[in-house]
Design a protein around this motif. Sequence first.
Motif, PDB file in Angstrom:
ATOM      1  N   ASP A   1      52.139  13.502 -15.335  1.00  0.00           N
ATOM      2  CA  ASP A   1      51.186  13.620 -14.230  1.00  0.00           C
ATOM      3  C   ASP A   1      51.867  14.199 -12.989  1.00  0.00           C
ATOM      4  O   ASP A   1      51.313  15.076 -12.321  1.00  0.00           O
ATOM      5  N   THR A   2      53.062  13.702 -12.698  1.00  0.00           N
ATOM      6  CA  THR A   2      53.790  14.190 -11.529  1.00  0.00           C
ATOM      7  C   THR A   2      54.085  15.680 -11.662  1.00  0.00           C
ATOM      8  O   THR A   2      53.887  16.461 -10.727  1.00  0.00           O
ATOM      9  N   LEU A   3      54.552  16.063 -12.858  1.00  0.00           N
ATOM     10  CA  LEU A   3      54.879  17.472 -13.088  1.00  0.00           C
ATOM     11  C   LEU A   3      53.651  18.353 -12.954  1.00  0.00           C
ATOM     12  O   LEU A   3      53.697  19.430 -12.367  1.00  0.00           O
ATOM     13  N   THR A   4      52.538  17.880 -13.493  1.00  0.00           N
ATOM     14  CA  THR A   4      51.307  18.672 -13.457  1.00  0.00           C
ATOM     15  C   THR A   4      50.810  18.829 -12.022  1.00  0.00           C
ATOM     16  O   THR A   4      50.411  19.911 -11.608  1.00  0.00           O
ATOM     17  N   GLU A   5      50.877  17.726 -11.268  1.00  0.00           N
ATOM     18  CA  GLU A   5      50.403  17.772  -9.884  1.00  0.00           C
ATOM     19  C   GLU A   5      51.308  18.604  -8.991  1.00  0.00           C
ATOM     20  O   GLU A   5      50.849  19.319  -8.107  1.00  0.00           O
ATOM     21  N   GLU A   6      52.614  18.499  -9.219  1.00  0.00           N
ATOM     22  CA  GLU A   6      53.563  19.171  -8.342  1.00  0.00           C
ATOM     23  C   GLU A   6      53.898  20.588  -8.801  1.00  0.00           C
ATOM     24  O   GLU A   6      54.731  21.246  -8.180  1.00  0.00           O
ATOM     25  N   SER A   7      53.272  20.996  -9.906  1.00  0.00           N
ATOM     26  CA  SER A   7      53.588  22.317 -10.431  1.00  0.00           C
ATOM     27  C   SER A   7      53.290  23.387  -9.383  1.00  0.00           C
ATOM     28  O   SER A   7      52.222  23.430  -8.791  1.00  0.00           O
ATOM     29  N   VAL A   8      54.259  24.260  -9.152  1.00  0.00           N
ATOM     30  CA  VAL A   8      54.103  25.275  -8.116  1.00  0.00           C
ATOM     31  C   VAL A   8      53.504  26.557  -8.675  1.00  0.00           C
ATOM     32  O   VAL A   8      53.374  27.535  -7.968  1.00  0.00           O
TER      33      VAL A   8
END
Lengths: 65, 242
Positions: A37-44
């Motif tokens: 979830d963190t990776l998906t949300e913070e994906s640039v």
Amino acid sequence: MSNLSYLFVAFLITWIVIGAYLWMLNRQVQNLKDEVDTLTEESVFEPEHRPRLKPSGYETKSLRD
Amino acid sequence: MIVKGKSSWASGVGLVLGLLSAITMAIGMYLGLVYAPEDAIQGNAQRIFYIHVPMAWVAFLAFGVVFLAAIMYLWKRALIWDQIARSSAEIGLVFTTLVLVTGSFWGRPIWGTWWTWDARLTTTLLLWFIFLGYFMIRAYAGDRGRAATYSAVIGIIGFFDVPIIYLSVDWWRTLHPQAVISVTSANMPGQMVVALMVCLLAFTLFYLYLMIQKLGIERMKDQLIDYQYALSEREAEGVTTA
């Protein structure tokens, strides 16, 4: 009721270890989901530039390399 | 989400296996602790048999799966075989630990000692150390490909200890009793055989349940590493468009 204490402790240890292992597996799943979830949300990246999600095998090197 | 596709199918099968194993486990525990008669010589300590033997069976099964998956990995070099091998190896290690612990609690009142360097006990401890080494190699090997290759070799070699453990009571004179049940005959009362069979089924279902859970975790871990690696590569290339 001979040797009942040995039976009791053997069963107790077994179920404690199995319970702890199940709890550990559950924690691993939760941690991985949080990380995803963190990776998906913070994906640039814009969606079209996001990396392919399906693993292709070991041709991709580890992050530790 | 990173993990999609077959995950819903796996969680459905996992749920069914989890329920089935819980039900059969409860029945097995009732049969082993209440229905089966108390052993005339060993007393209640003999009932440890109903978890000790099924857990030994599950450990052997798990290491058998590691053996096959390791061969497949070395042959095909496909990620899934390594994921299956390491999932099964972890479950096998947990159950081998429990086999050693429950065996010790059974041995104390019957043999008068917690541990003896008996052939079966020693070869089982050796198996435990081999698969502990399996995970140490994985931790220190560096990249995933190397870790998978090294651990596959250890998994294959380690499995050869399983038939040695099984046959150790026939090959050497041991404190550990010989097998009381075989495919064709059983040297114990029918109620004990029924209880043992139900417990064997329960633990086998439980192994399958754990395999599905653990395999899902290992797949997710690999996908995360791939994703993070791909992200870092893209960042390095300067593809940030947001």
